[in-house]
Design a protein around this motif. Structure first.
Motif, mmCIF file in Angstrom:
data_model
loop_
_atom_site.group_PDB
_atom_site.id
_atom_site.type_symbol
_atom_site.label_atom_id
_atom_site.label_comp_id
_atom_site.label_asym_id
_atom_site.label_seq_id
_atom_site.Cartn_x
_atom_site.Cartn_y
_atom_site.Cartn_z
ATOM 1 N N ASP A 337 0.802 -1.220 0.000
ATOM 2 C CA ASP A 337 0.000 0.000 0.000
ATOM 3 C C ASP A 337 0.837 1.274 0.000
ATOM 4 N N ALA A 338 1.938 1.271 0.765
ATOM 5 C CA ALA A 338 2.752 2.478 0.859
ATOM 6 C C ALA A 338 3.488 2.764 -0.454
ATOM 7 N N LEU A 339 3.844 1.684 -1.174
ATOM 8 C CA LEU A 339 4.600 1.845 -2.422
ATOM 9 C C LEU A 339 3.699 2.082 -3.622
ATOM 10 N N ALA A 340 2.544 1.437 -3.601
ATOM 11 C CA ALA A 340 1.627 1.486 -4.742
ATOM 12 C C ALA A 340 0.213 1.603 -4.210
ATOM 13 N N PRO A 341 -0.202 2.822 -3.881
ATOM 14 C CA PRO A 341 -1.449 3.023 -3.146
ATOM 15 C C PRO A 341 -2.718 2.617 -3.886
ATOM 16 N N ASN A 342 -2.745 2.737 -5.201
ATOM 17 C CA ASN A 342 -4.018 2.537 -5.883
ATOM 18 C C ASN A 342 -3.857 1.652 -7.123
ATOM 19 N N PRO A 343 -3.512 0.380 -6.905
ATOM 20 C CA PRO A 343 -3.205 -0.471 -8.063
ATOM 21 C C PRO A 343 -4.461 -0.950 -8.794
ATOM 22 N N VAL A 344 -4.298 -1.317 -10.062
ATOM 23 C CA VAL A 344 -5.359 -1.980 -10.815
ATOM 24 C C VAL A 344 -4.999 -3.458 -10.835
ATOM 25 N N HIS A 345 -5.975 -4.342 -10.672
ATOM 26 C CA HIS A 345 -5.611 -5.755 -10.758
ATOM 27 C C HIS A 345 -6.265 -6.405 -11.961
ATOM 28 N N ILE A 346 -5.452 -7.196 -12.666
ATOM 29 C CA ILE A 346 -5.888 -7.790 -13.928
ATOM 30 C C ILE A 346 -5.340 -9.206 -14.087
ATOM 31 N N SER A 347 -5.891 -9.893 -15.073
ATOM 32 C CA SER A 347 -5.227 -11.086 -15.577
ATOM 33 C C SER A 347 -5.051 -10.887 -17.077
ATOM 34 N N ALA A 348 -3.816 -10.725 -17.489
ATOM 35 C CA ALA A 348 -3.552 -10.503 -18.911
ATOM 36 C C ALA A 348 -3.947 -11.724 -19.719
ATOM 37 N N VAL A 349 -3.918 -12.901 -19.081
ATOM 38 C CA VAL A 349 -4.245 -14.134 -19.776
ATOM 39 C C VAL A 349 -5.760 -14.296 -19.939
ATOM 40 N N SER A 350 -6.534 -14.086 -18.854
ATOM 41 C CA SER A 350 -7.983 -14.302 -18.963
ATOM 42 C C SER A 350 -8.723 -13.043 -19.434
ATOM 43 N N GLY A 351 -8.080 -11.886 -19.306
ATOM 44 C CA GLY A 351 -8.740 -10.647 -19.721
ATOM 45 C C GLY A 351 -9.495 -9.967 -18.587
ATOM 46 N N ASP A 352 -9.497 -10.584 -17.425
ATOM 47 C CA ASP A 352 -10.164 -9.984 -16.261
ATOM 48 C C ASP A 352 -9.553 -8.636 -15.907
ATOM 49 N N GLY A 353 -10.416 -7.631 -15.682
ATOM 50 C CA GLY A 353 -9.920 -6.334 -15.209
ATOM 51 C C GLY A 353 -9.357 -5.445 -16.294
ATOM 52 N N ILE A 354 -9.335 -5.919 -17.547
ATOM 53 C CA ILE A 354 -8.735 -5.119 -18.623
ATOM 54 C C ILE A 354 -9.546 -3.849 -18.888
ATOM 55 N N ASP A 355 -10.879 -3.935 -18.779
ATOM 56 C CA ASP A 355 -11.695 -2.734 -18.987
ATOM 57 C C ASP A 355 -11.406 -1.670 -17.933
ATOM 58 N N ASP A 356 -11.251 -2.125 -16.676
ATOM 59 C CA ASP A 356 -10.852 -1.199 -15.600
ATOM 60 C C ASP A 356 -9.551 -0.513 -15.952
ATOM 61 N N LEU A 357 -8.603 -1.323 -16.403
ATOM 62 C CA LEU A 357 -7.289 -0.784 -16.731
ATOM 63 C C LEU A 357 -7.405 0.262 -17.834
ATOM 64 N N ARG A 358 -8.217 -0.051 -18.856
ATOM 65 C CA ARG A 358 -8.389 0.908 -19.952
ATOM 66 C C ARG A 358 -8.908 2.252 -19.437
ATOM 67 N N SER A 359 -9.883 2.213 -18.531
ATOM 68 C CA SER A 359 -10.416 3.510 -18.094
ATOM 69 C C SER A 359 -9.418 4.229 -17.183
ATOM 70 N N ARG A 360 -8.640 3.435 -16.410
ATOM 71 C CA ARG A 360 -7.584 4.095 -15.618
ATOM 72 C C ARG A 360 -6.537 4.746 -16.513
ATOM 73 N N ILE A 361 -6.259 4.101 -17.653
ATOM 74 C CA ILE A 361 -5.273 4.670 -18.578
ATOM 75 C C ILE A 361 -5.748 6.024 -19.088
ATOM 76 N N THR A 362 -6.998 6.086 -19.561
ATOM 77 C CA THR A 362 -7.449 7.374 -20.107
ATOM 78 C C THR A 362 -7.528 8.449 -19.037
ATOM 79 N N SER A 363 -7.893 8.072 -17.809
ATOM 80 C CA SER A 363 -7.976 9.154 -16.824
ATOM 81 C C SER A 363 -6.599 9.597 -16.346
ATOM 82 N N ALA A 364 -5.582 8.756 -16.527
ATOM 83 C CA ALA A 364 -4.241 9.152 -16.086
ATOM 84 C C ALA A 364 -3.462 9.899 -17.172
#
Ligand SMILES: Nc1nc2c(ncn2[C@@H]2O[C@H](COP(=O)(O)OP(=O)(O)OP(=O)(O)O)[C@@H](O)[C@H]2O)c(=O)[nH]1
Ligand SMILES: [Mg+2]
Length: 431
Positions: A337-364
């Motif tokens: 938590d101290a090093l990476a306070p707000n991580p996104v979690h995904i599985s690159a293999v199954s595709g889980d969480g990729i949509d979350d990651l995409r929206s985090r990318i555009t907002s960052a």
């Protein structure tokens, strides 16, 4: 080759997992290992008794090579060689990493970078030999000394020639990055420990292939190539394009990080890592399926390497969630938590969480700004409109007798260019 690995730690439990994986990545077969917990021995790194044990194992297994996870000085390497059966080589972690890089270097740039790292590894050794020879009165040794003097000069000359060529490539890359930004692309870079899943994520995020002809060619460009569990799979850079929320994004994959890399290796790869340092956004990929302490250590390593040069905002991406339970994921998250306070979690293999990651990318990414231009009708007005269609998000457009009103959103560089072009149209209409 048949290999025995050796590792010494000052305290705690020696873990040979990574050095064994590195050995495997270089194509070796690890047949046994010796470990020891004690302060480093200046002559042999391990204690003399341990070295005898190592020599016994070498004979017993018919091993051809000994790999130390510790850094060995030139004298230690020489002394250890004398303790082992003839013909058995001794190398350290860094020499091994260089060997892997050498095997994987399939582009001009990668080859230059590896050669640079090798020369930087060799230089202090040549210097050590020269000073050793100088101290000896023996005439034979003097001859060797002269040889090493000229070898030292050759190394230094070659280093500066390689640096020149790499600088030329860096200038070319910098121009290309600016061209890409000017034509409306945001530049996102993948970074992270080797084997974290960067190349897998690249393939997941960007299915289209769009690469400059002069970008380093790399086997990763093959869209169907399966990633394998080998350390340092990727050495060069690979760039692919994708579109998220109307924004054109170029994602660049690059060489993985590893612990204890000496500065001369990292510097040798700066030309490749420039893609990370100069990006608009960095996705720091972490393999979350490893033990919590390993995840933490690797995260620290990544931050150390990035902190030297990186300017861009970082999103921490916890990958391989398909391999952990929710409880384990929560545990890792709170540990880092101290090093990476707000991580996104995904599985690159199954595709889980990729949509979350995409929206985090555009907002960052640097925000797009709104602009409203009114331009007269001239021969070139429609070319500006179609250019804006390609490079911006047009929110409103209306035509009347006096001209065209265009409202759009885009990155500041594009707005700047659009204003210039609109001014040109006004001048054209006035003349
Ligand atoms: N289970 C699982 N495995 C994954 C996932 N993402 C990647 N992997 C596997 O992890 C291994 C390493 O993946 P890569 O994408 O090559 O890793 P990398 O970060 O590019 O590694 P380097 O190029 O060496 O820096 C491969 O065997 C992948 O199939 C994931 O989400 N889940
Ligand atoms: Mg890779």
């Amino acid at each position: 080759m048949r290999v025995i690995v050796a590792k010494r730690v000052d305290e705690g439990v020696p873990d040979t997992g990574e050095i064994c994986r590195l050995a495997a990545a270089a194509g070796h077969e690890v047949v046994d290992e010796v470990t020891q917990v004690r302060p480093g021995d200046p002559a042999l790194e391990l204690g003399a008794g341990k070295v005898d044990e190592l020599a016994q194992l070498v004979i017993q297994h018919n091993a051809e090579l000994v790999i130390f996870d510790n850094r060995l000085g030139p004298y230690q390497t020489y002394n250890l060689g004398n303790k082992l059966p003839k013909g058995v080589a001794v190398i350290d972690r860094f020499r091994l990493i260089l060997d892997i890089f050498g095997q994987r270097a399939n582009t001009r740039r990668a080859q230059l970078q590896v050669e640079l790292a090798e020369l930087r590894y060799e230089l202090p050794r040549a210097e050590a030999k020269t000073s050793l020879a100088k101290r000896e009165e023996h005439p034979g040794f003097m001859g060797l000394g002269e040889y090493d003097e000229s070898r030292k000069r050759d190394i230094k000359e070659r280093i500066s020639r390689i640096q020149e060529e790499l600088t030329t490539m860096e200038v070319r890359d910098a121009k290309r990055r600016e061209r890409r930004r000017d034509s409306g692309f945001d530049l996102v870079a993948l970074a992270g420990y080797t084997n974290a899943g960067k190349s897998t994520l690249l393939r997941r995020l960007a299915s289209e292939l769009s690469i400059d002809q002069n970008e380093d060619l790399h086997p990763d460009l093959d869209p169907v190539a399966a990633s394998s569990d080998r350390l340092f799979e990727t050495l060069g850079t690979t760039t692919r394009s994708t579109t998220i929320d109307d924004r054109d994004i170029l994602i660049t994959d690059t060489v993985g990080f590893i612990a204890d890399l000496p500065p001369w290796i990292i510097e040798s790869f700066n030309s490749t890592l420039e893609a990370v340092y100069q990006a608009d956004l960095v996705l720091l990929v972490i393999d979350v399926s490893e033990p919590v302490t390993t995840v933490r250590e690797k995260l620290v390593t990544c931050h150390d390497i990035l902190s030297a040069r990186n300017q861009a905002p970082i999103i921490t991406v916890l990958n391989k969630t398909d391999r952990v339970t929710d409880a384990e994921l929560t545990e890792v998250k709170s540990a880092i938590d101290a090093l990476a306070p707000n991580p996104v979690h995904i599985s690159a293999v199954s595709g889980d969480g990729i949509d979350d990651l995409r929206s985090r990318i555009t907002s960052a990414l640097p925000p797009w700004l709104g602009e409203r231009l009114v331009v007269p009708h001239t021969d070139n007005t429609m070319s500006l409109v179609s250019w804006l269609h390609d490079n911006a998000r047009i929110t409103d457009i209306s035509y009347d007798d006096s001209g065209v009103m265009i409202e759009f959103e885009s990155r500041p560089a594009i707005i700047e260019r659009a204003r210039d072009r609109a001014e040109g149209l006004v001048l054209e209409a006035g003349s």
